[in-house]
Write a protein that holds these residues in place. Structure first.
Motif, mmCIF file in Angstrom:
data_model
loop_
_atom_site.group_PDB
_atom_site.id
_atom_site.type_symbol
_atom_site.label_atom_id
_atom_site.label_comp_id
_atom_site.label_asym_id
_atom_site.label_seq_id
_atom_site.Cartn_x
_atom_site.Cartn_y
_atom_site.Cartn_z
ATOM 1 N N GLU A 54 -68.939 15.455 -2.799
ATOM 2 C CA GLU A 54 -69.309 16.663 -1.852
ATOM 3 C C GLU A 54 -70.247 16.479 -0.828
ATOM 4 O OE1 GLU A 54 -70.313 20.126 -4.512
ATOM 5 O OE2 GLU A 54 -68.607 19.712 -5.904
ATOM 6 N N ILE A 55 -71.010 15.453 -0.854
ATOM 7 C CA ILE A 55 -72.041 15.145 0.058
ATOM 8 C C ILE A 55 -71.643 13.596 0.756
ATOM 9 C CG2 ILE A 55 -74.333 14.481 0.799
ATOM 10 C CD1 ILE A 55 -73.741 17.416 0.176
ATOM 11 N N ALA A 56 -71.721 13.432 2.097
ATOM 12 C CA ALA A 56 -71.471 12.205 2.753
ATOM 13 C C ALA A 56 -72.774 11.857 3.476
ATOM 14 C CB ALA A 56 -70.413 12.395 3.874
ATOM 15 N N ILE A 57 -73.294 10.779 3.415
ATOM 16 C CA ILE A 57 -74.593 10.244 4.130
ATOM 17 C C ILE A 57 -74.149 9.414 5.448
ATOM 18 C CG2 ILE A 57 -76.449 8.673 4.085
ATOM 19 C CD1 ILE A 57 -76.150 9.114 0.968
ATOM 20 N N HIS B 15 -72.440 6.116 6.092
ATOM 21 C CA HIS B 15 -73.499 5.198 5.573
ATOM 22 C C HIS B 15 -72.829 4.166 4.776
ATOM 23 C CE1 HIS B 15 -77.484 3.953 4.845
ATOM 24 N NE2 HIS B 15 -77.122 3.984 3.504
ATOM 25 N N ASN B 16 -73.198 3.077 4.755
ATOM 26 C CA ASN B 16 -72.503 1.958 3.738
ATOM 27 C C ASN B 16 -73.503 1.574 2.804
ATOM 28 O OD1 ASN B 16 -71.269 -0.187 2.420
ATOM 29 N ND2 ASN B 16 -71.178 -1.512 4.501
ATOM 30 N N LYS B 17 -73.354 2.006 1.305
ATOM 31 C CA LYS B 17 -74.178 1.841 0.566
ATOM 32 C C LYS B 17 -74.568 0.535 0.280
ATOM 33 C CE LYS B 17 -72.851 6.069 -1.965
ATOM 34 N NZ LYS B 17 -72.180 6.524 -3.384
ATOM 35 N N GLU B 18 -73.775 -0.503 0.611
ATOM 36 C CA GLU B 18 -73.899 -2.170 0.457
ATOM 37 C C GLU B 18 -74.956 -2.457 1.302
ATOM 38 O OE1 GLU B 18 -70.177 -3.638 0.870
ATOM 39 O OE2 GLU B 18 -69.497 -2.589 -0.746
ATOM 40 N N ILE C 40 -64.065 11.747 10.584
ATOM 41 C CA ILE C 40 -64.288 10.427 10.570
ATOM 42 C C ILE C 40 -63.044 9.971 9.882
ATOM 43 C CG2 ILE C 40 -65.839 8.474 9.717
ATOM 44 C CD1 ILE C 40 -68.025 10.371 8.942
ATOM 45 N N LYS C 41 -62.427 9.114 10.647
ATOM 46 C CA LYS C 41 -61.167 8.473 10.515
ATOM 47 C C LYS C 41 -61.285 7.013 9.739
ATOM 48 C CE LYS C 41 -59.007 10.431 14.437
ATOM 49 N NZ LYS C 41 -58.381 10.412 15.719
ATOM 50 N N ASN C 42 -60.252 6.696 8.960
ATOM 51 C CA ASN C 42 -60.094 5.340 8.295
ATOM 52 C C ASN C 42 -61.055 5.222 7.109
ATOM 53 O OD1 ASN C 42 -58.034 4.694 9.967
ATOM 54 N ND2 ASN C 42 -59.561 3.933 11.551
ATOM 55 N N ILE C 43 -61.473 6.289 6.374
ATOM 56 C CA ILE C 43 -62.395 6.107 5.197
ATOM 57 C C ILE C 43 -61.463 6.152 4.098
ATOM 58 C CG2 ILE C 43 -64.219 7.264 3.783
ATOM 59 C CD1 ILE C 43 -64.816 6.359 6.877
ATOM 60 N N LEU D 48 -83.368 -0.653 21.958
ATOM 61 C CA LEU D 48 -83.160 -0.424 20.745
ATOM 62 C C LEU D 48 -82.557 0.938 20.177
ATOM 63 C CD1 LEU D 48 -86.293 -2.416 19.540
ATOM 64 C CD2 LEU D 48 -84.017 -3.239 19.592
ATOM 65 N N ILE D 49 -81.576 1.101 19.346
ATOM 66 C CA ILE D 49 -81.039 2.154 18.920
ATOM 67 C C ILE D 49 -81.837 2.743 17.395
ATOM 68 C CG2 ILE D 49 -79.185 3.597 18.227
ATOM 69 C CD1 ILE D 49 -77.316 1.557 19.671
ATOM 70 N N ASN D 50 -82.199 4.069 17.718
ATOM 71 C CA ASN D 50 -83.247 4.585 16.611
ATOM 72 C C ASN D 50 -82.145 5.455 15.843
ATOM 73 O OD1 ASN D 50 -84.995 5.462 15.166
ATOM 74 N ND2 ASN D 50 -85.577 7.054 16.504
ATOM 75 N N TRP D 51 -81.476 4.563 14.869
ATOM 76 C CA TRP D 51 -80.542 5.344 13.849
ATOM 77 C C TRP D 51 -81.569 6.258 12.777
ATOM 78 C CZ3 TRP D 51 -75.633 5.268 14.669
ATOM 79 C CH2 TRP D 51 -75.014 4.179 15.645
ATOM 80 N N LYS D 52 -80.710 7.268 12.488
ATOM 81 C CA LYS D 52 -81.250 8.316 11.574
ATOM 82 C C LYS D 52 -80.173 8.614 10.564
ATOM 83 C CE LYS D 52 -83.669 10.359 15.299
ATOM 84 N NZ LYS D 52 -83.350 11.701 16.289
ATOM 85 N N THR D 53 -80.598 9.137 9.313
ATOM 86 C CA THR D 53 -79.676 9.149 8.339
ATOM 87 C C THR D 53 -79.750 10.577 7.842
ATOM 88 O OG1 THR D 53 -80.237 7.064 7.694
ATOM 89 C CG2 THR D 53 -79.301 8.564 5.856
#
Length: 81
Positions: free
Chosen positions: A56-59, A76-79, A47-50, A16-21
């Protein structure tokens, strides 16, 4: 004599991968090449293809340690919240 019932337990652990934000400061965004450059703990990360980024802030969702081979990240995908 009756047969003894035995159950086999799965002793294999799942990876299991422990993802952080993390909130990271945006260095630049190029709307022609769709590249987003951010400052992640003093490291410049591209980060490519955005498409259509503003702010001014990226999550960033990440796992591992920055600068190490196990480091993985994505915007991070807000959806999905």
């Amino acid at each position: 004599m009756g047969r003894k019932s035995t159950s086999i337990k799965n002793t294999k652990k799942e990876n299991l991968i422990n993802w952080k934000t993390k909130e990271c400061k945006v260095i630049s965004y190029n709307n022609k090449t769709y590249n987003l450059d951010i400052n992640f703990d003093g490291y410049g990360i591209r980060i490519k293809n955005i498409i259509n980024f503003t702010g001014e802030i990226a999550i960033i969702d990440y796992c591992g340690t920055v600068g190490k081979p196990d480091f993985q990240y994505f915007l991070h995908n807000k959806e999905n919240v």
